[in-house]
Scaffold this active site. Structure first.
Site, PDB file in Angstrom:
ATOM      1  N   SER A   1       1.614 -43.946   7.819  1.00 20.28           N
ATOM      2  CA  SER A   1       0.526 -44.925   7.729  1.00 20.28           C
ATOM      3  C   SER A   1       0.813 -45.825   6.546  1.00 20.28           C
ATOM      4  O   SER A   1       1.440 -45.391   5.573  1.00 20.28           O
ATOM      5  CB  SER A   1      -0.802 -44.224   7.495  1.00 20.28           C
ATOM      6  OG  SER A   1      -1.799 -45.155   7.114  1.00 20.28           O
TER       7      SER A   1
ATOM      8  N   TYR B   1      -5.646 -37.911   2.821  1.00 20.02           N
ATOM      9  CA  TYR B   1      -4.856 -38.579   3.867  1.00 20.02           C
ATOM     10  C   TYR B   1      -3.697 -39.370   3.245  1.00 20.02           C
ATOM     11  O   TYR B   1      -2.550 -39.295   3.723  1.00 20.02           O
ATOM     12  CB  TYR B   1      -5.782 -39.504   4.660  1.00 20.02           C
ATOM     13  CG  TYR B   1      -5.133 -40.222   5.824  1.00 20.02           C
ATOM     14  CD1 TYR B   1      -4.849 -39.536   7.005  1.00 20.02           C
ATOM     15  CD2 TYR B   1      -4.836 -41.578   5.756  1.00 20.02           C
ATOM     16  CE1 TYR B   1      -4.272 -40.196   8.090  1.00 20.02           C
ATOM     17  CE2 TYR B   1      -4.264 -42.242   6.837  1.00 20.02           C
ATOM     18  CZ  TYR B   1      -3.982 -41.548   7.997  1.00 20.02           C
ATOM     19  OH  TYR B   1      -3.414 -42.202   9.065  1.00 20.02           O
TER      20      TYR B   1
END
Ligand code: NAP
Length: 255
Positions: A142, A155
């Protein structure tokens, strides 16, 4: 940086995290182009509904946090195919987290899925991939892994590790004729982001994300990131001195 792919017909692609979102759309796109695709994730009915229109699709359920289930799914896939041309590890877990709401159980889960899960998959696929001396491995990270962002206490680091892992893998595998793709999406409209309570800049559909991902692989890119109008800003921001970077992030996010 990787070999070009001009034709997906009869390419054997194993997608882990193919039951929804980016993984499911990538599976559909490749199946429509004639690839053979094995679809894995936990939700078997969803996998079967993605596979249903395509006779060449295989369903092999697994839980990426469970090494045995990955090995069993791999054995199922290998019963159908002698070799695998491309493994795409797309599965991921996401929860917002800030220092005030730090949650160790949730952190463990995110790291188990996003990082340890990827290592479990590598443990299962690498020996045969090294033996066959061709093929490729793509891992979805990501842009949240490029540099620290608010609300991404668990995350962000799980995805930052994926960036480092892909760089190391490329150095090891490229000389062995095995392609490595580091795939860093910006915001994509999927169940993962459905609970975000802020306006997501340059939000794209899962279908468009799948198209950008597949295009990147066809071009042989190592770093596949999209949409560029958003991801290029973040790539630039990470080069700033920390004082300017932190100021900019506070200013833009209001956090
Ligand atoms: N959406 C975004 O804005 C965005 C941005 C950057 C990066 N990403 C990354 O893109 C990837 C795909 O996410 P998405 O947005 O398409 O979300 P999604 O629709 O929620 O898809 C997540 C996929 O991961 C699978 N998965 C989750 N936990 C799993 C487990 N324990 N074992 C096996 N599979 C598991 C899910 O299947 P089951 O639930 O059936 O197991 C599902 O197929 C993730 O790695 C995510 O971090 C997404």
């Amino acid at each position: 940086m990787n070999p070009l792919i001009r034709d997906w017909r009869n390419k054997r692609v194993w997608i882990i995290g193919a039951s929804s979102g980016i993984g499911a759309e990538t599976a559909r796109l490749l199946l429509r182009q004639g690839a053979q695709v094995a679809l894995s994730a936990r939700n078997q009915p969803l996998l079967e509904s993605v596979a249903a229109p395509f006779p060449q699709a295989i369903v092999a359920p697994l839980d990426i946090t469970d090494h045995t289930s990955i090995a069993m799914a791999y054995a199922t896939v290998r019963q159908h195919w002698q070799e695998i041309d491309l493994v795409l590890i797309v599965a991921g877990a996401y929860n917002e987290m800030r220092a005030e709401s730090f949650n160790m159980a949730l952190t463990n889960h995110i790291i188990d899925v996003n990082l340890r899960g990827v290592y479990h998959c590598l443990d299962v696929i690498l020996p045969d991939m090294l033996k066959q001396q061709h093929g490729g491995i793509g891992i979805v990270g990501s842009v949240a892994g490029l540099s620290g962002l608010p609300k991404a206490l668990a995350y962000g680091p799980s995805k930052a590790a994926i960036i480092n892992l892909c760089e190391s893998l490329y150095l090891d595998l490229e000389p062995k004729n095995i392609a490595v793709y580091m795939i860093n999406p910006g915001f994509v409209d999927t169940s993962l982001t459905a609970n975000n309570d802020f306006a997501m800049p340059a939000l794209m559909s899962a279908g468009d994300a799948a198209k950008a991902l597949v295009k990147g692989i066809e071009r042989g890119d190592f770093h596949i990131h999209f949409p560029k109008r958003f991801t290029n800003w973040l790539r630039l921001a990470r080069l700033l001195p920390y004082r300017s970077y932190f100021y900019l992030v506070h200013k833009v996010t209001g956090l």
